[in-house]
Write a protein that holds these residues in place. Sequence first.
Motif, PDB file in Angstrom:
ATOM      1  N   ILE A  11       0.845  -1.168   0.004  1.00 45.37           N
ATOM      2  CA  ILE A  11      -0.095   0.077  -0.112  1.00 45.37           C
ATOM      3  C   ILE A  11       0.928   1.299  -0.050  1.00 45.37           C
ATOM      4  O   ILE A  11       0.705   2.211  -0.802  1.00 45.37           O
ATOM      5  CB  ILE A  11      -0.989  -0.045   1.279  1.00 45.37           C
ATOM      6  CG1 ILE A  11      -1.925  -1.096   0.836  1.00 45.37           C
ATOM      7  CG2 ILE A  11      -1.682   1.318   1.442  1.00 45.37           C
ATOM      8  CD1 ILE A  11      -2.853  -1.384   2.019  1.00 45.37           C
ATOM      9  N   ARG A  12       1.983   1.299   0.806  1.00 40.90           N
ATOM     10  CA  ARG A  12       2.937   2.514   0.780  1.00 40.90           C
ATOM     11  C   ARG A  12       3.572   2.526  -0.536  1.00 40.90           C
ATOM     12  O   ARG A  12       3.516   3.680  -1.124  1.00 40.90           O
ATOM     13  CB  ARG A  12       3.813   2.119   1.850  1.00 40.90           C
ATOM     14  CG  ARG A  12       5.012   3.191   1.807  1.00 40.90           C
ATOM     15  CD  ARG A  12       6.076   2.944   3.202  1.00 40.90           C
ATOM     16  NE  ARG A  12       5.281   3.324   4.250  1.00 40.90           N
ATOM     17  CZ  ARG A  12       5.345   4.496   4.738  1.00 40.90           C
ATOM     18  NH1 ARG A  12       5.912   5.617   4.185  1.00 40.90           N
ATOM     19  NH2 ARG A  12       4.754   4.815   5.957  1.00 40.90           N
ATOM     20  N   PHE A  13       3.785   1.427  -1.210  1.00 39.40           N
ATOM     21  CA  PHE A  13       4.805   1.773  -2.606  1.00 39.40           C
ATOM     22  C   PHE A  13       3.676   2.243  -3.598  1.00 39.40           C
ATOM     23  O   PHE A  13       3.835   3.013  -4.279  1.00 39.40           O
ATOM     24  CB  PHE A  13       5.062   0.039  -2.848  1.00 39.40           C
ATOM     25  CG  PHE A  13       5.866   0.006  -4.291  1.00 39.40           C
ATOM     26  CD1 PHE A  13       7.148   0.030  -4.342  1.00 39.40           C
ATOM     27  CD2 PHE A  13       4.977  -0.015  -5.178  1.00 39.40           C
ATOM     28  CE1 PHE A  13       7.896  -0.093  -5.600  1.00 39.40           C
ATOM     29  CE2 PHE A  13       5.776  -0.188  -6.584  1.00 39.40           C
ATOM     30  CZ  PHE A  13       7.294  -0.188  -6.771  1.00 39.40           C
ATOM     31  N   PHE A  14       2.519   1.723  -3.315  1.00 37.43           N
ATOM     32  CA  PHE A  14       1.421   1.884  -4.435  1.00 37.43           C
ATOM     33  C   PHE A  14       1.047   3.565  -4.243  1.00 37.43           C
ATOM     34  O   PHE A  14       1.444   4.410  -5.084  1.00 37.43           O
ATOM     35  CB  PHE A  14       0.224   1.221  -4.309  1.00 37.43           C
ATOM     36  CG  PHE A  14      -0.933   1.520  -5.141  1.00 37.43           C
ATOM     37  CD1 PHE A  14      -1.064   1.060  -6.489  1.00 37.43           C
ATOM     38  CD2 PHE A  14      -1.789   2.602  -4.824  1.00 37.43           C
ATOM     39  CE1 PHE A  14      -2.222   1.271  -7.468  1.00 37.43           C
ATOM     40  CE2 PHE A  14      -2.909   2.927  -5.852  1.00 37.43           C
ATOM     41  CZ  PHE A  14      -2.999   2.434  -6.702  1.00 37.43           C
ATOM     42  N   SER A  15       0.746   4.064  -3.076  1.00 40.35           N
ATOM     43  CA  SER A  15       0.475   5.377  -2.690  1.00 40.35           C
ATOM     44  C   SER A  15       1.493   6.362  -2.858  1.00 40.35           C
ATOM     45  O   SER A  15       1.240   7.394  -3.426  1.00 40.35           O
ATOM     46  CB  SER A  15       0.015   5.290  -1.235  1.00 40.35           C
ATOM     47  OG  SER A  15      -1.090   4.388  -0.937  1.00 40.35           O
ATOM     48  N   ASP A  16       2.696   5.838  -2.871  1.00 38.57           N
ATOM     49  CA  ASP A  16       3.851   6.852  -2.993  1.00 38.57           C
ATOM     50  C   ASP A  16       4.084   7.123  -4.731  1.00 38.57           C
ATOM     51  O   ASP A  16       5.013   8.172  -4.849  1.00 38.57           O
ATOM     52  CB  ASP A  16       5.095   6.243  -2.433  1.00 38.57           C
ATOM     53  CG  ASP A  16       6.346   7.257  -2.346  1.00 38.57           C
ATOM     54  OD1 ASP A  16       5.831   8.371  -2.013  1.00 38.57           O
ATOM     55  OD2 ASP A  16       7.231   6.791  -2.496  1.00 38.57           O
ATOM     56  N   GLY A  17       3.087   6.336  -5.456  1.00 33.13           N
ATOM     57  CA  GLY A  17       3.407   6.589  -6.990  1.00 33.13           C
ATOM     58  C   GLY A  17       4.697   5.863  -7.502  1.00 33.13           C
ATOM     59  O   GLY A  17       4.964   6.659  -8.671  1.00 33.13           O
ATOM     60  N   ARG A  58       5.097  -8.116 -10.798  1.00 31.63           N
ATOM     61  CA  ARG A  58       5.180  -8.546  -9.435  1.00 31.63           C
ATOM     62  C   ARG A  58       4.514  -7.373  -8.716  1.00 31.63           C
ATOM     63  O   ARG A  58       4.027  -7.848  -7.304  1.00 31.63           O
ATOM     64  CB  ARG A  58       6.611  -8.603  -9.127  1.00 31.63           C
ATOM     65  CG  ARG A  58       7.178  -7.157  -8.889  1.00 31.63           C
ATOM     66  CD  ARG A  58       8.698  -7.131  -8.598  1.00 31.63           C
ATOM     67  NE  ARG A  58       9.275  -5.951  -8.484  1.00 31.63           N
ATOM     68  CZ  ARG A  58       9.739  -5.122  -9.518  1.00 31.63           C
ATOM     69  NH1 ARG A  58       9.665  -5.574 -10.693  1.00 31.63           N
ATOM     70  NH2 ARG A  58      10.365  -4.024  -9.480  1.00 31.63           N
ATOM     71  N   ASN A  59       3.847  -6.535  -9.122  1.00 28.23           N
ATOM     72  CA  ASN A  59       2.938  -5.409  -8.422  1.00 28.23           C
ATOM     73  C   ASN A  59       1.576  -5.426  -8.754  1.00 28.23           C
ATOM     74  O   ASN A  59       0.689  -5.457  -7.722  1.00 28.23           O
ATOM     75  CB  ASN A  59       3.861  -4.208  -8.556  1.00 28.23           C
ATOM     76  CG  ASN A  59       5.018  -4.054  -8.000  1.00 28.23           C
ATOM     77  OD1 ASN A  59       5.247  -4.531  -7.101  1.00 28.23           O
ATOM     78  ND2 ASN A  59       6.026  -3.381  -8.582  1.00 28.23           N
ATOM     79  N   SER A 110      -1.105   6.835 -12.664  1.00 31.88           N
ATOM     80  CA  SER A 110       0.070   7.548 -13.175  1.00 31.88           C
ATOM     81  C   SER A 110       1.181   7.344 -12.231  1.00 31.88           C
ATOM     82  O   SER A 110       0.856   6.847 -11.058  1.00 31.88           O
ATOM     83  CB  SER A 110      -0.290   8.944 -13.343  1.00 31.88           C
ATOM     84  OG  SER A 110      -0.422   9.478 -12.180  1.00 31.88           O
ATOM     85  N   ASN A 111       2.414   7.389 -12.668  1.00 29.56           N
ATOM     86  CA  ASN A 111       3.628   7.322 -11.865  1.00 29.56           C
ATOM     87  C   ASN A 111       4.251   8.456 -11.568  1.00 29.56           C
ATOM     88  O   ASN A 111       4.073   9.600 -12.134  1.00 29.56           O
ATOM     89  CB  ASN A 111       4.651   6.563 -12.572  1.00 29.56           C
ATOM     90  CG  ASN A 111       4.370   5.043 -13.048  1.00 29.56           C
ATOM     91  OD1 ASN A 111       3.704   4.349 -12.102  1.00 29.56           O
ATOM     92  ND2 ASN A 111       4.578   4.881 -14.247  1.00 29.56           N
ATOM     93  N   ARG A 112       4.474   8.782 -10.283  1.00 33.78           N
ATOM     94  CA  ARG A 112       5.209   9.860  -9.794  1.00 33.78           C
ATOM     95  C   ARG A 112       6.522  10.379 -10.647  1.00 33.78           C
ATOM     96  O   ARG A 112       7.407   9.544 -10.738  1.00 33.78           O
ATOM     97  CB  ARG A 112       5.380   9.718  -8.127  1.00 33.78           C
ATOM     98  CG  ARG A 112       6.085  11.240  -7.426  1.00 33.78           C
ATOM     99  CD  ARG A 112       6.541  11.111  -6.318  1.00 33.78           C
ATOM    100  NE  ARG A 112       5.624  10.700  -5.526  1.00 33.78           N
ATOM    101  CZ  ARG A 112       4.931  11.235  -4.397  1.00 33.78           C
ATOM    102  NH1 ARG A 112       5.006  12.555  -4.584  1.00 33.78           N
ATOM    103  NH2 ARG A 112       4.113  10.744  -3.424  1.00 33.78           N
ATOM    104  N   PRO A 113       6.604  11.396 -11.084  1.00 35.63           N
ATOM    105  CA  PRO A 113       7.963  11.968 -11.679  1.00 35.63           C
ATOM    106  C   PRO A 113       9.020  11.565 -10.895  1.00 35.63           C
ATOM    107  O   PRO A 113       9.048  12.148  -9.716  1.00 35.63           O
ATOM    108  CB  PRO A 113       7.558  13.496 -12.361  1.00 35.63           C
ATOM    109  CG  PRO A 113       6.087  13.682 -12.143  1.00 35.63           C
ATOM    110  CD  PRO A 113       5.717  12.724 -11.099  1.00 35.63           C
ATOM    111  N   LYS A 134       6.962   3.468  -9.765  1.00 39.54           N
ATOM    112  CA  LYS A 134       6.572   3.121 -11.249  1.00 39.54           C
ATOM    113  C   LYS A 134       6.179   1.726 -10.960  1.00 39.54           C
ATOM    114  O   LYS A 134       6.532   0.700 -10.563  1.00 39.54           O
ATOM    115  CB  LYS A 134       7.967   2.971 -11.988  1.00 39.54           C
ATOM    116  CG  LYS A 134       7.769   2.744 -13.141  1.00 39.54           C
ATOM    117  CD  LYS A 134       9.079   3.032 -14.074  1.00 39.54           C
ATOM    118  CE  LYS A 134       8.808   2.845 -15.450  1.00 39.54           C
ATOM    119  NZ  LYS A 134      10.205   2.808 -16.592  1.00 39.54           N
ATOM    120  N   MET A 135       4.872   1.612 -11.773  1.00 38.82           N
ATOM    121  CA  MET A 135       4.144   0.274 -11.894  1.00 38.82           C
ATOM    122  C   MET A 135       3.544   0.047 -13.493  1.00 38.82           C
ATOM    123  O   MET A 135       2.654   1.156 -13.658  1.00 38.82           O
ATOM    124  CB  MET A 135       3.007   0.180 -10.947  1.00 38.82           C
ATOM    125  CG  MET A 135       3.475   0.396  -9.500  1.00 38.82           C
ATOM    126  SD  MET A 135       2.070   0.120  -8.334  1.00 38.82           S
ATOM    127  CE  MET A 135       1.739  -1.513  -8.196  1.00 38.82           C
TER     128      MET A 135
END
Length: 207
Positions: A106-112, A122-123, A203-206, A114-115
């Motif tokens: 959840i932290r990885f996802f919420s932080d934006g 794997r994500n 979207s992915n965080r820049p 790259k996925m």
Amino acid sequence: MARSQTLSNQICKLQELSVPYGGEVGPRLQGGLRLNHNMQYIACYGRNFEEARFDRAEVDPPLKRGYWRHIWVTREFSEKFEQELTRLSVGDPDSVPPIEQIWARIRFFSDGRKMVYPYDLRNLRPIGEGIWELKTLDVRLFGWFPFKDCFVIHAMADANVLHDEKNSDLWKPYVDLVSAYIRELGIPALNPILGAETQNVLSNRPQ
């Protein structure tokens, strides 16, 4: 489910600041909410979220850069969460407990972070009918994106049981479960974004 917060609290914060719809007041607001990225769905769909009784998953400690994406859980999932946790197995005895895996994801996802599908299987993975699977080593979280960068979790499964990704029949009950729940909600604004392209749902965080 711990560390959750209803959308109404976030709406109150926006109303107190008297921010016009679609406006921008800088990159982050209280709790890391980025108005220029997320305000539109909050302003447009706040009542729908409250009607559906979704709870927001918030990580602890807070994200240093604020939330880029958001995860919500259905009330039904929240009520069964502790019980479902007891049914999960751990494939590697040296790995962290499933609950810690879930909050790390959840932290990885919420932080934006790259996925990108299919390069980042794997994500995150689409499994049909607008339903997606958010993955950890031992846990599978099933839900949908009613709008971009907003994932709603409704079901959970043991990854060590769903190990054969070539057998789509193993995933079908979860697709059916989440799809049936969405139909029962009867809120068209919360229907899933269809398709299997991640750029349509997040979207992915820049960097």
